[in-house]
Design an enzyme around this catalytic site. Structure first.
Site, PDB file in Angstrom:
ATOM      1  CG  ASN A  49     -10.115  46.287  77.013  1.00 23.43           C
ATOM      2  OD1 ASN A  49     -10.101  46.587  75.709  1.00 23.43           O
ATOM      3  ND2 ASN A  49      -9.362  45.979  78.110  1.00 23.43           N
ATOM      4  CG  ASP A  99     -12.881  48.981  70.050  1.00 24.67           C
ATOM      5  OD1 ASP A  99     -11.808  50.001  69.167  1.00 24.67           O
ATOM      6  OD2 ASP A  99     -12.057  48.014  70.417  1.00 24.67           O
ATOM      7  NE  ARG A 104      -7.723  58.100  69.905  1.00 27.45           N
ATOM      8  CZ  ARG A 104      -8.569  57.276  69.345  1.00 27.45           C
ATOM      9  NH1 ARG A 104      -7.170  55.959  69.244  1.00 27.45           N
ATOM     10  NH2 ARG A 104      -9.311  57.206  68.191  1.00 27.45           N
ATOM     11  CG  HIS A 118      -5.239  43.421  67.098  1.00 27.69           C
ATOM     12  ND1 HIS A 118      -6.171  44.451  66.550  1.00 27.69           N
ATOM     13  CD2 HIS A 118      -4.327  43.344  66.455  1.00 27.69           C
ATOM     14  CE1 HIS A 118      -6.109  45.458  65.973  1.00 27.69           C
ATOM     15  NE2 HIS A 118      -4.585  45.149  66.350  1.00 27.69           N
TER      16      HIS A 118
END
Length: 389
Positions: A49, A99, A104, A118
């Site tokens: 983030n 990102d 992951r 989003h």
């Protein structure tokens, strides 16, 4: 005030799985290797983030430059400003693309990541379109309004489609990839040849007999027309995918299609407001679209929250209030009523709407982040639990 995520929907966060289909040939054959190398520059202690946020901040920085050098979206900027626009938006697009890979790598993928990603995208999409308008010197005109609203419509339909199909679908031409690439090339073109390049009349390049029969169409205007034309099959595909998914789920197709009505009503209301208040469109458009951008981000954010929690699709909400009230104020003279906010006071109304929508969006974002972080025992911008091999 009711919570943005009711307690009975929180358990669905742990069941949520992100799914996406990306048909972009540029993603697959050109940029994939670049993204795979780029993600390695981020240390494993950096949260995904944070990568998203850093990318979005570059767009905000570009918009600050724009307000310094071309606040009316028509002034010619120094060449380096256009190069800065290109760099900032390219960095944003690149960070937005990696990102998920960072999540992951660090073992921190979560529904919050999709919501945060989003959410940032929905905030900056209108800013990028305003930068596009500045690059092409569209000014505070209906062309700029169309450019922004085409992008917002595409974003909303993509989000609505993901809610009903549970899959984020990116076609052969999408905003996050080809859209970013087109903007970058456009900004570089203005930096090299000057923004006057976009005033080239494409019709005059045609044979004289044919050109005489056609209206003038500059290169800048062709970008807007192209976006409008491309939007038609995109929206059609979204509705088609929604209809197929709803039939497979044995649920009402009409009820799903009706979810587009509040957004359509909002966009239509804003257009009416600008039509009835031309001085706002020609002198304060950036301020006006700033308030619309916050309202849009909130509306889309509510849909994304509903998607990751399995909650019902959100309909009208408090962000529609300033839009509908402002439109009613603009329409008052046509109804034989007194316009409460008239002349300079209408600018005051827009400032009130901007602060209201900005504060409401901030409350929504912080509240949702806090709720999800508390329930999933994670942090938003840092990694709370290190990945174990």
């Amino acid at each position: 005030m009711a919570p943005y995520i009711p307690q009975n929907y929180l358990p669905n966060l742990k069941k949520y799985k992100y799914q996406a289909i990306d048909k972009s040939l540029i993603s697959r054959y050109v940029l994939a290797s670049y993204w795979n190398q780029l993600v390695r520059i981020f240390p494993l202690w950096m949260a995904a983030n944070m990568v998203t946020l850093l990318g979005a901040l570059h767009v905000i920085a570009a918009m600050v430059l724009n307000q310094i050098y071309a606040a009316d979206l028509r002034e010619e900027c120094p060449s380096w400003v256009y190069f800065a626009y290109a760099a900032c938006v390219w960095i944003y697009g690149s960070f937005d693309a990696v990102d998920g890979k960072q999540a992951r790598r660090t073992g921190t993928a979560s529904p919050l990541g999709e919501l945060f990603d989003h959410g940032c995208d929905s905030l900056v999409v209108s800013l990028i379109m305003l930068l596009y308008a500045s690059v092409c010197q569209l000014g505070e005109t209906w062309w700029t309004v169309a450019l922004v609203f085409f992008a917002l419509t595409n974003f909303y339909m993509s989000t609505m489609e993901e809610y009903h199909t549970h899959v984020l679908f990116l076609g052969y031409f999408s905003g996050p990839v080809e859209g970013i690439l087109c903007f970058t090339l456009a900004a570089l073109a203005s930096g090299v040849w000057g923004p006057g390049f976009w005033a080239t009349d494409l019709v005059q390049l045609l044979p004289a007999p044919l050109a005489a029969q056609l209206p003038s169409l500059t290169l800048a205007h062709s970008v807007v027309v192209g976006m409008g034309v491309a939007l038609v099959p995109t929206v059609y595909a979204s509705f088609k995918n929604i209809a197929r998914a709803r039939r497979e789920q044995q649920r009402s197709v009409g009820a799903a299609f009706a979810d587009a009505v509040p957004f359509t009503a909002s966009i239509s209301s804003v257009v009416v407001w600008l039509w009835e208040s031309p001085e706002i469109r020609t002198q304060h458009l950036v301020l006006f679209l700033g308030f619309v951008g916050f309202a849009f981000s909130y509306i889309v954010g509510r849909v994304i929250v509903a998607h990751v929690t399995g909650a019902p699709f959100p309909k009208l909400n408090r962000m529609h209030i300033p839009i509908f009230l402002g439109t009613a104020n603009a329409l008052a003279p046509r109804l034989g009523l007194t316009k409460i906010f008239a002349g300079p006071n209408e600018v005051v109304l827009i400032w009130i709407c901007l602060f209201y929508t900005g504060a409401q969006y901030a409350h929504f974002a912080l509240e949702v982040i806090d709720t999800i972080c508390s329930y999933l025992d994670i942090n938003c911008l840092t990694i709370k639990h290190k990945k174990t091999d």
